[in-house]
Scaffold this active site. Structure first.
Site: not given
Length: 275
Positions: A33, A69, A96, A99, A101
């Site tokens: 993330h 990055e 985990l 969702g 993302h």
């Protein structure tokens, strides 16, 4: 022993039955993330090294959704694209649960790279390897093992997760809580740092109302960060460390990669016949 077995299997996988060398496997892109906490980036980099140790002939890369990055778009743009139609990369979310993302951000980033054939693996959870990692992190923090059912009557655990508005993410976290409860033999209540209820403090109160006076917080986060720190601060007894670079995490990353590689190609959509 697990590392030696995995390395040997990696070497043998490069040779076919007739002795010729097979094409290399598609690169693994670990998708994190991103966090403003420098400990998160350090944790992810160490985890990648563990993955490389287990599978030394596999090309492993890192890409972040935001904040750190390399960004995922830059990592994907730097990859070589096979000319024979082979899969160009397998993206393994360091997330985990299902969702936004996993469902949107990561597939869209892959689709935005011209000519790249990529597969997106399932998120890491729920999975028994995560439950074992949560259990061992609790033991490291002071959780009592080998106690009787009577001795555990005052114990309870809050499973602290990041939180999401996606209902499937909530289902996944609840499933992990259920598996951890079966492993520990005590109630485990899922709680969230944002976007969902209950909060860790509310979950602690709910367990206390049920007569649980030794309440631990299990950190359902892949790495240290603001959410993990805030959730740990709400623990009335012990708070476990995040999942981090536990050996089971590296094995789980490779398991999700292997699942994605072995998955059959999706059938092409049939064009509707004109009227």
């Amino acid at each position: 022993m697990n590392a030696i077995t995995s390395q040997l299997g990696s070497q043998l996988s490069l040779v076919s039955l007739n002795g010729t060398r097979r094409p290399p496997p598609p690169p693994l892109v670990l998708v994190a993330h991103g966090s403003r906490d420098p400990r998160a980036l350090s944790t992810v980099r160490t985890l990648i090294e563990r993955v490389r140790e287990l599978r030394p002939h596999l090309s492993v890369h890192l890409g972040h959704i935001e904040l750190n990055e390399p960004l995922l778009a830059d990592t994907l743009a730097s990859l070589d694209h096979p000319k024979d139609g082979a899969v160009g990369a397998v993206l393994v979310p360091l997330l985990l649960s299902r969702g936004y993302h996993v469902k949107r951000d990561i597939p869209e980033a892959a689709a935005a790279v011209p000519g790249l054939r990529a597969r997106v693996a399932a998120p890491l959870g729920p999975h028994p390897l995560l439950v074992e990692t949560l259990y061992e992190r609790l033991v490291e923090a002071g959780w009592r093992t080998g106690t009787s059912a009577a001795a555990r009557r005052g114990d309870g655990v809050v499973l602290a997760a990041a939180g999401s508005r996606d209902p499937e993410s909530i289902v996944d976290t609840r499933r992990t809580a259920q598996l951890l409860a079966e492993r520990l033999g005590v109630p485990v209540v899922p709680a969230y740092a944002s976007a969902a209820a209950p909060t860790v403090a509310a979950a602690v109160r709910a367990l206390a109302a049920r007569g649980r006076h030794r309440i631990a917080v299990a950190s359902y986060f892949t790495a240290p960060g603001r959410f993990a720190t805030e959730c740990a601060a709400a623990a009335p007894w012990i708070a476990a460390a995040p999942l981090g670079t536990h050996a089971a995490m590296a094995r789980l990353v490779l398991h999700r990669y292997d699942q994605a590689v072995a998955a059959p190609e999706p059938a092409p959509e049939r064009e509707l016949a004109s009227a």
